[in-house]
Write a protein that holds these residues in place. Structure first.
Motif: not given
Length: 103
Positions: A21-31, A46-59
Motif C-alpha cells: 500500500v505504501a509503495f502504491q501510494g508513493a508511486l501514484e503520488g509521484l505520478r 519504461g514499463i508496459p501500461r498493463s504492468s503499471y496497472f498490475h502494480l496498483m492491484t492487491d495481487a
C-alpha cells in the motif's frame, strides 16, 4: 496429516500489505505530482501500461529489484517508496516494548 501453517503469510495478511500500500501510494503520488496520466507515467518508467496497472492491484508483489528499477527510472531513491512505513513500524515496535521513539 497435520496441516502446515505459514507464519510469514499469516503475519503478512494480518498487516494488510502495508508495504504494498505504501509503495502504491508513493508511486501514484509521484505520478500525480508530475501531472502524468497512468499511461504516460508507465511509458516514462519504461514499463508496459498493463504492468503499471498490475502494480496498483492487491495481487501485485514487486521484488526489491523491480522497486529499485522503478525508483531509478522515476528519479527517486527506492526508500522513498517504503520509508514512511519503515519509520512508522520502528516507532510502533519501540512503543510496544515500552521504549521511547527514536528522534
Amino acid at each position: 496429516m497435520i496441516a502446515k501453517k505459514s507464519g510469514r503469510k499469516a503475519a503478512h495478511a494480518a498487516q494488510g500489505n502495508t508495504l504494498l500500500v505504501a509503495f502504491q501510494g508513493a508511486l501514484e503520488g509521484l505520478r500525480r505530482e508530475l501531472g502524468l496520466s497512468r499511461r504516460a507515467f508507465a511509458e516514462r518508467l519504461g514499463i508496459p501500461r498493463s504492468s503499471y496497472f498490475h502494480l496498483m492491484t492487491d495481487a501485485a508483489n514487486p521484488s526489491l529489484d523491480y522497486i529499485e528499477l522503478i525508483a531509478e527510472r522515476a528519479g527517486v531513491e527506492p526508500i522513498a517508496f517504503l520509508g514512511n512505513v519503515a519509520a512508522r513500524r520502528t516507532t510502533q515496535n519501540r512503543a510496544s516494548q515500552g521504549l521511547r521513539p527514536v528522534s
